[in-house]
Design a protein around this motif. Sequence first.
Motif, PDB file in Angstrom:
ATOM      1  N   HIS A  73       0.767  -1.095   0.004  1.00 58.94           N
ATOM      2  CA  HIS A  73       0.081   0.101   0.087  1.00 58.94           C
ATOM      3  C   HIS A  73       0.833   1.185   0.024  1.00 58.94           C
ATOM      4  O   HIS A  73       0.705   2.320  -0.876  1.00 58.94           O
ATOM      5  N   LEU A  74       1.959   1.371   0.793  1.00 54.52           N
ATOM      6  CA  LEU A  74       2.666   2.389   0.866  1.00 54.52           C
ATOM      7  C   LEU A  74       3.474   2.644  -0.569  1.00 54.52           C
ATOM      8  O   LEU A  74       3.739   3.571  -0.772  1.00 54.52           O
ATOM      9  N   GLU A  75       3.816   1.518  -1.200  1.00 55.13           N
ATOM     10  CA  GLU A  75       4.465   1.542  -2.580  1.00 55.13           C
ATOM     11  C   GLU A  75       3.267   2.215  -3.692  1.00 55.13           C
ATOM     12  O   GLU A  75       3.846   3.212  -4.346  1.00 55.13           O
ATOM     13  N   ARG A  82      10.471  -0.731  -3.641  1.00 54.72           N
ATOM     14  CA  ARG A  82      11.210  -1.971  -3.509  1.00 54.72           C
ATOM     15  C   ARG A  82      11.999  -2.033  -4.575  1.00 54.72           C
ATOM     16  O   ARG A  82      11.952  -2.024  -5.700  1.00 54.72           O
ATOM     17  N   GLU A  83      13.416  -2.429  -4.156  1.00 53.71           N
ATOM     18  CA  GLU A  83      14.405  -2.788  -5.271  1.00 53.71           C
ATOM     19  C   GLU A  83      15.354  -4.139  -4.985  1.00 53.71           C
ATOM     20  O   GLU A  83      15.299  -4.235  -3.489  1.00 53.71           O
ATOM     21  N   PRO A  84      15.778  -4.599  -5.620  1.00 47.39           N
ATOM     22  CA  PRO A  84      16.762  -6.007  -5.025  1.00 47.39           C
ATOM     23  C   PRO A  84      17.823  -5.548  -4.257  1.00 47.39           C
ATOM     24  O   PRO A  84      18.498  -4.357  -4.266  1.00 47.39           O
ATOM     25  N   PRO A  86      21.434  -5.915  -3.133  1.00 50.25           N
ATOM     26  CA  PRO A  86      22.690  -6.224  -3.649  1.00 50.25           C
ATOM     27  C   PRO A  86      23.458  -7.663  -2.880  1.00 50.25           C
ATOM     28  O   PRO A  86      24.064  -8.124  -3.575  1.00 50.25           O
ATOM     29  N   ALA A  87      23.119  -7.760  -2.026  1.00 53.74           N
ATOM     30  CA  ALA A  87      23.502  -8.808  -1.084  1.00 53.74           C
ATOM     31  C   ALA A  87      22.928 -10.199  -1.209  1.00 53.74           C
ATOM     32  O   ALA A  87      23.511 -11.208  -1.102  1.00 53.74           O
ATOM     33  N   ASP A  88      21.553  -9.896  -1.749  1.00 50.68           N
ATOM     34  CA  ASP A  88      20.956 -11.485  -1.904  1.00 50.68           C
ATOM     35  C   ASP A  88      19.702 -11.102  -2.915  1.00 50.68           C
ATOM     36  O   ASP A  88      18.920 -10.427  -2.656  1.00 50.68           O
ATOM     37  N   GLN A  89      19.887 -11.164  -4.174  1.00 52.81           N
ATOM     38  CA  GLN A  89      18.977 -10.939  -5.189  1.00 52.81           C
ATOM     39  C   GLN A  89      17.776 -11.623  -5.309  1.00 52.81           C
ATOM     40  O   GLN A  89      16.870 -11.094  -5.776  1.00 52.81           O
ATOM     41  N   ARG A  90      17.497 -12.548  -4.354  1.00 47.68           N
ATOM     42  CA  ARG A  90      16.074 -13.046  -3.769  1.00 47.68           C
ATOM     43  C   ARG A  90      15.428 -12.153  -3.215  1.00 47.68           C
ATOM     44  O   ARG A  90      14.155 -11.933  -3.081  1.00 47.68           O
ATOM     45  N   ALA A  91      16.073 -11.226  -2.236  1.00 54.65           N
ATOM     46  CA  ALA A  91      15.597 -10.465  -1.417  1.00 54.65           C
ATOM     47  C   ALA A  91      15.300  -8.998  -2.019  1.00 54.65           C
ATOM     48  O   ALA A  91      16.243  -8.710  -2.953  1.00 54.65           O
ATOM     49  N   ARG A  92      14.458  -8.108  -1.406  1.00 53.50           N
ATOM     50  CA  ARG A  92      14.157  -6.796  -1.720  1.00 53.50           C
ATOM     51  C   ARG A  92      14.154  -5.913  -0.660  1.00 53.50           C
ATOM     52  O   ARG A  92      13.810  -6.185   0.284  1.00 53.50           O
ATOM     53  N   LEU A  93      14.625  -4.892  -0.967  1.00 51.23           N
ATOM     54  CA  LEU A  93      14.896  -3.687   0.048  1.00 51.23           C
ATOM     55  C   LEU A  93      13.766  -2.701   0.007  1.00 51.23           C
ATOM     56  O   LEU A  93      13.329  -2.219  -1.162  1.00 51.23           O
TER      57      LEU A  93
END
Length: 174
Positions: A73-75, A82-84, A86-93
């Motif tokens: 909702h915030l997005e 949300r963006e990938p 860099p330490a884990d491409q499966r996760a999003r920041l």
Amino acid sequence: MSTEQPARITGLLRTAADRAFDAVRDEVLARHADLRAAHVQVFSGGPIDGLRVTELADRAAMTKQSMHELVGHLERCGYVRREPDPADQRARLVRLTDRGRALQETAHAASARLHLQWRERVGGARFDALWAALQDLAGLPGSPPERLDVLRGRAATVAASRSADGAGARPDTQ
């Protein structure tokens, strides 16, 4: 020995926490009508920029699914993206947009204002003792509250922006 004491302690802490959250929430929602109270809770644990949704869920003591819904909702409303990771491409920041930074500043300003009000109400020494005791009970690293000049500056920011646009002005909090 009274069997009521544990309930009274938790009830007292819960009441104080609820009043604190309500004060900050009311100020934030007055300026951001597209949000609900749960969205404010996302910001209540501190800065969110650069964290994963799982970290935000843990910090807010809610499920990952619920946090994903809130962040979605915030997005959609333009507060975060949300963006990938860099330490884990499966996760999003979660990254704040300019609108999200303004929301976070509103929440921080409201919190600073509440801090100053409570400090004035109970006195500096008692407030500092309360702060230290709560950190100890929560198992958090002992650090003093923000300096008063920093808090006053942050609280003044919200007061100035309120008078400029009239948002959230309530006679009982001015």
